[in-house]
Design a protein around this motif. Structure first.
Motif, PDB file in Angstrom:
ATOM      1  N   GLU A  38       0.825  -1.216   0.000  1.00  0.00           N
ATOM      2  CA  GLU A  38       0.000   0.000   0.000  1.00  0.00           C
ATOM      3  C   GLU A  38       0.853   1.258   0.000  1.00  0.00           C
ATOM      4  O   GLU A  38       0.652   2.168  -0.820  1.00  0.00           O
ATOM      5  CB  GLU A  38      -0.943   0.023   1.199  1.00  0.00           C
ATOM      6  N   LEU A  39       1.815   1.346   0.925  1.00  0.00           N
ATOM      7  CA  LEU A  39       2.660   2.541   0.986  1.00  0.00           C
ATOM      8  C   LEU A  39       3.609   2.622  -0.199  1.00  0.00           C
ATOM      9  O   LEU A  39       3.947   3.720  -0.663  1.00  0.00           O
ATOM     10  CB  LEU A  39       3.442   2.557   2.301  1.00  0.00           C
ATOM     11  N   PHE A  40       4.063   1.462  -0.694  1.00  0.00           N
ATOM     12  CA  PHE A  40       4.878   1.477  -1.907  1.00  0.00           C
ATOM     13  C   PHE A  40       4.051   1.999  -3.082  1.00  0.00           C
ATOM     14  O   PHE A  40       4.584   2.665  -3.981  1.00  0.00           O
ATOM     15  CB  PHE A  40       5.391   0.071  -2.223  1.00  0.00           C
ATOM     16  N   GLY A  41       2.757   1.721  -3.074  1.00  0.00           N
ATOM     17  CA  GLY A  41       1.868   2.260  -4.103  1.00  0.00           C
ATOM     18  C   GLY A  41       1.776   3.777  -4.030  1.00  0.00           C
ATOM     19  O   GLY A  41       1.812   4.463  -5.052  1.00  0.00           O
ATOM     20  N   ILE A  42       1.661   4.326  -2.821  1.00  0.00           N
ATOM     21  CA  ILE A  42       1.641   5.790  -2.652  1.00  0.00           C
ATOM     22  C   ILE A  42       2.952   6.396  -3.130  1.00  0.00           C
ATOM     23  O   ILE A  42       2.974   7.408  -3.841  1.00  0.00           O
ATOM     24  CB  ILE A  42       1.393   6.153  -1.172  1.00  0.00           C
ATOM     25  N   TYR A  43       4.045   5.781  -2.744  1.00  0.00           N
ATOM     26  CA  TYR A  43       5.387   6.230  -3.169  1.00  0.00           C
ATOM     27  C   TYR A  43       5.514   6.194  -4.691  1.00  0.00           C
ATOM     28  O   TYR A  43       5.973   7.167  -5.318  1.00  0.00           O
ATOM     29  CB  TYR A  43       6.408   5.320  -2.488  1.00  0.00           C
ATOM     30  N   SER A  44       5.097   5.087  -5.305  1.00  0.00           N
ATOM     31  CA  SER A  44       5.194   4.947  -6.766  1.00  0.00           C
ATOM     32  C   SER A  44       4.296   5.935  -7.482  1.00  0.00           C
ATOM     33  O   SER A  44       4.673   6.493  -8.521  1.00  0.00           O
ATOM     34  CB  SER A  44       4.828   3.514  -7.174  1.00  0.00           C
ATOM     35  N   LEU A  45       3.101   6.164  -6.940  1.00  0.00           N
ATOM     36  CA  LEU A  45       2.175   7.108  -7.560  1.00  0.00           C
ATOM     37  C   LEU A  45       2.730   8.531  -7.498  1.00  0.00           C
ATOM     38  O   LEU A  45       2.654   9.283  -8.483  1.00  0.00           O
ATOM     39  CB  LEU A  45       0.815   7.032  -6.864  1.00  0.00           C
ATOM     40  N   ALA A  46       3.288   8.913  -6.349  1.00  0.00           N
ATOM     41  CA  ALA A  46       3.873  10.255  -6.211  1.00  0.00           C
ATOM     42  C   ALA A  46       5.018  10.452  -7.205  1.00  0.00           C
ATOM     43  O   ALA A  46       5.124  11.511  -7.852  1.00  0.00           O
ATOM     44  CB  ALA A  46       4.370  10.466  -4.784  1.00  0.00           C
ATOM     45  N   LEU A  47       5.868   9.444  -7.365  1.00  0.00           N
ATOM     46  CA  LEU A  47       6.979   9.539  -8.319  1.00  0.00           C
ATOM     47  C   LEU A  47       6.475   9.564  -9.760  1.00  0.00           C
ATOM     48  O   LEU A  47       7.024  10.288 -10.603  1.00  0.00           O
ATOM     49  CB  LEU A  47       7.948   8.380  -8.127  1.00  0.00           C
ATOM     50  N   SER A  48       5.445   8.784 -10.056  1.00  0.00           N
ATOM     51  CA  SER A  48       4.884   8.781 -11.410  1.00  0.00           C
ATOM     52  C   SER A  48       4.341  10.153 -11.774  1.00  0.00           C
ATOM     53  O   SER A  48       4.551  10.653 -12.887  1.00  0.00           O
ATOM     54  CB  SER A  48       3.774   7.726 -11.522  1.00  0.00           C
ATOM     55  N   ILE A  49       3.645  10.784 -10.832  1.00  0.00           N
ATOM     56  CA  ILE A  49       3.136  12.134 -11.060  1.00  0.00           C
ATOM     57  C   ILE A  49       4.299  13.108 -11.255  1.00  0.00           C
ATOM     58  O   ILE A  49       4.270  13.972 -12.146  1.00  0.00           O
ATOM     59  CB  ILE A  49       2.254  12.578  -9.877  1.00  0.00           C
ATOM     60  N   ALA A  50       5.344  12.952 -10.437  1.00  0.00           N
ATOM     61  CA  ALA A  50       6.503  13.846 -10.540  1.00  0.00           C
ATOM     62  C   ALA A  50       7.176  13.737 -11.906  1.00  0.00           C
ATOM     63  O   ALA A  50       7.490  14.752 -12.543  1.00  0.00           O
ATOM     64  CB  ALA A  50       7.507  13.523  -9.432  1.00  0.00           C
ATOM     65  N   PHE A  51       7.382  12.508 -12.385  1.00  0.00           N
ATOM     66  CA  PHE A  51       8.068  12.339 -13.666  1.00  0.00           C
ATOM     67  C   PHE A  51       7.191  12.766 -14.845  1.00  0.00           C
ATOM     68  O   PHE A  51       7.702  13.218 -15.881  1.00  0.00           O
ATOM     69  CB  PHE A  51       8.529  10.896 -13.835  1.00  0.00           C
TER      70      PHE A  51
END
Length: 484
Positions: A38-51
Motif C-alpha cells: 500500500e505505501l509502496f503504491g503511494i510512493y510509486s504514484l507520487a513519483l509517477s506524477i513527478a516524472f
C-alpha cells in the motif's frame, strides 16, 4: 584526438547509466520491501506524477540548449553561447518554478478529489521539491554536454544515485516511511545541483558571464516543437498507466504494477540494441541499409524472444525473490508487461526515421498511440484492473510498432524478414513448453530450468536454421574473437 574524446565521453556516459541502473534496482527493492504494497503504491504514484510533470519543466529546452550552444561554441562565438545559456535558463527557471509551486499548492486537491487518497498529499509536496532540484540539475548537465563535456554525467550520476541510496535507507529505516523515501530523492537532487553549479562556474564561468548576444526565439520555438511533442508523448507512455491506476484503484495496485514494470524495464535495457545502431543507419542507404537492418533485427529477435518467455516462466519466483511474497499479486501483470521487452529490443523504427532526418513520423505515430493508450487504460483498468492497464500498454505499443514498420517499408523499403520473427518464436514456444513441465519451488530451480530451456532454444533454432555457423562467425568477428 577526436576519437579518444568520443571514446572517453562514451565511457563517462555508459558509467553514469550503469550506476543509475544498479542503484535504481537496489532502491526499488529496498523501498518495496520496507514500505509494503500500500505505501509502496503511494510512493510509486507520487513519483509517477513527478516524472509526468518533469516533462513540462523541459519541453525540449535541454536538447535545444545542447544543439545551439554546441553550434555557437564550435564557431567560437562566445557571446552567442552566453545568449543561448541565459535566454534558455530564464525560460527553464520559469517553467520549473511554475510546475513545482503548482504541484505544491494543489497537492491537497489532487490527493483528495482526483486520486481519492489523502495519504498522497504530503508525498506530493515533497516531490514538488524533487521536481525543482532534479530539473535544474538536468539543465546544468545539458550545458556541460553542449561543451562536449560528459564527465559531468558521471559526476551527477554518482552524487545523485549514491546520495539517494544513502538518504532513502537512512530516512526509511528511521521510520519516516514514504516521506523519508521521497526526501531522499529531493536531497540527492539538490546535492547534484550544487555540485554541478560549483563545477560549472569553476570550469566554464567565462562562458556564462560576460557580454551576450540576443537569440532568435522563433528559431528556438521551431526547433523545440517536435522535441516537445515527442518528450511529452514518451513520458506519458511510461507513467500514465500508473497515474490512472492510482485514480481508479487502491494504492497497493499501483505498487504491484510498478513492481512488475520496473523488472521489465531493467531487463529491456539489457537487451536493447536499436539505439547503438543510430550512427550506422545515418551513413547507410538502399541495400546497405536493408542489410544492416536485417542483420541487427535478426540478432535482436534471437535474443529477445527467449528472454520474454523465460521471464514469463520465471515470473512468480522472480517477484517473490525480489520483492517478497506480499507482491505476488503483481505476477499476472508481469506476464503481460513482459512483451514490452520486444518493443524495446525490436523498436528500430524511431532510430531509422531519426537517422534519415524524418523525426516527425515517429512523433506523430507515438502521439496517436499515446491517445490510444489513455483510452484503453480507462476502459480496461475499470474492467480488469492492473492486468487491463498492462494489456492497454502492450496493445498501444504494438500499434505504434506496426504503424512505423509499415511506414518504414513504404518510405525506405526497410522491413524485417518474416523468418527472423517466426523462427525465434517457434524456438521460444518449444523452450517454454519444456520449461512449463517443471514444478518450480524457488528461484534457483527456476534459473536452472531456464538454462536448460536456453540450450533447447538454441538447439531448435539451429535445427530450423534460424541461426547458422555463419552467424556465429560473424558474432565472433564483431566481438574481436576472430579476424574479419
Amino acid at each position: 584526438m577526436l576519437a579518444k574524446r568520443v571514446f572517453r565521453n562514451v565511457v563517462y556516459n555508459s558509467s553514469s547509466v550503469l550506476i543509475a541502473n544498479v542503484v535504481g534496482v537496489v532502491v526499488t527493492i529496498y523501498v518495496a520491501r520496507a514500505l509494503k504494497p500500500e505505501l509502496f503504491g503511494i510512493y510509486s504514484l507520487a513519483l509517477s506524477i513527478a516524472f509526468l510533470l518533469l516533462t513540462f519543466t523541459d519541453l525540449g529546452i535541454n536538447a535545444t540548449l545542447v544543439r545551439y550552444v554546441a553550434h555557437a561554441h564550435g564557431l567560437k562565438d562566445y557571446e552567442l553561447v552566453r545568449g543561448y545559456i541565459r535566454g534558455l535558463s530564464k525560460l527553464k527557471v520559469l517553467l520549473v518554478f511554475l510546475v513545482s509551486t503548482t504541484l505544491f499548492a494543489s497537492s491537497d486537491v489532487l490527493s483528495t478529489y482526483v486520486f481519492h487518497k489523502p495519504l498522497l498529499s504530503d508525498p506530493l509536496k515533497v516531490t514538488s521539491l524533487f521536481i525543482l532540484f532534479f530539473s535544474l540539475s538536468g539543465f546544468l548537465n545539458a550545458i556541460f554536454n553542449a561543451f562536449n563535456d560528459f564527465k559531468a554525467n558521471l559526476i551527477k550520476s554518482a552524487v545523485y544515485e549514491f546520495s539517494r541510496l544513502f538518504f532513502i535507507i537512512l530516512f526509511v529505516s528511521a521510520g519516516l516511511s514514504v516521506i523519508g523515501a521521497l526526501l531522499g530523492f529531493a536531497i540527492a537532487s539538490s546535492l547534484a545541483l550544487i555540485v554541478l553549479l560549483v563545477s560549472l562556474l569553476k570550469k566554464y564561468g567565462n562562458l556564462v558571464f560576460g557580454r551576450a548576444k540576443p537569440i532568435d526565439w522563433r528559431r528556438i520555438v521551431r526547433f523545440t516543437s517536435y522535441l516537445t511533442i515527442g518528450s511529452i508523448t514518451w513520458v506519458v507512455f511510461a507513467y500514465v498507466d500508473s497515474v490512472m491506476i492510482g485514480m481508479f484503484l487502491p494504492a497497493e495496485d499501483v505498487g504491484y504494477y510498478r513492481a512488475s514494470y520496473n523488472i521489465v524495464g531493467a531487463i529491456s535495457g539489457l537487451v536493447s540494441i536499436p539505439t547503438v545502431m543510430f550512427p550506422v543507419f545515418v551513413q547507410l542507404e538502399g541495400r546497405d541499409l536493408r542489410n544492416a537492418f536485417n542483420r541487427a533485427f535478426k540478432y535482436s529477435a534471437i535474443l529477445s524472444f527467449p528472454v520474454v518467455f523465460g521471464l514469463i516462466s520465471l515470473g512468480e519466483q522472480l517477484i517473490k525473490f525480489v520483492y517478497g511474497a506480499d507482491y505476488l499479486p503483481a505476477v499476472p501483470v508481469l506476464y503481460v508487461l513482459s512483451f514490452l521487452i520486444l518493443r524495446s529490443a525490436l523498436g528500430f523504427w524511431g532510430v531509422i526515421f531519426n537517422a534519415k532526418e524524418k523525426p516527425e513520423y515517429p512523433v506523430y505515430v507515438s502521439f496517436f498511440a499515446m491517445i490510444l493508450n489513455i483510452v484503453l487504460n480507462y476502459f480496461m483498468i475499470l474492467r480488469w484492473g492492473i492486468v487491463g492497464a498492462g494489456i492497454a500498454t502492450v496493445v498501444s505499443n504494438l500499434f505504434s510498432w506496426i504503424t512505423l514498420a509499415y511506414l518504414s517499408k513504404v518510405m525506405f523499403n526497410v522491413f524485417p524478414k518474416v523468418e527472423h520473427l517466426v523462427k525465434p518464436i517457434v524456438s521460444s514456444l518449444i523452450m517454454f513448453y519444456i520449461i512449463s513441465q517443471f514444478k518450480l519451488s524457488n528461484l534457483i530451480e527456476g534459473v536452472s530450468v531456464v538454462l536448460l530451456g536456453a540450450m533447447v532454444y538454441f538447439g531448435v533454432l539451429f535445427l530450423i536454421k534460424g541461426m547458422t555457423i555463419d552467424d556465429l562467425r560473424y558474432l565472433r568477428t564483431i566481438l574481436g574473437l576472430e579476424r574479419d
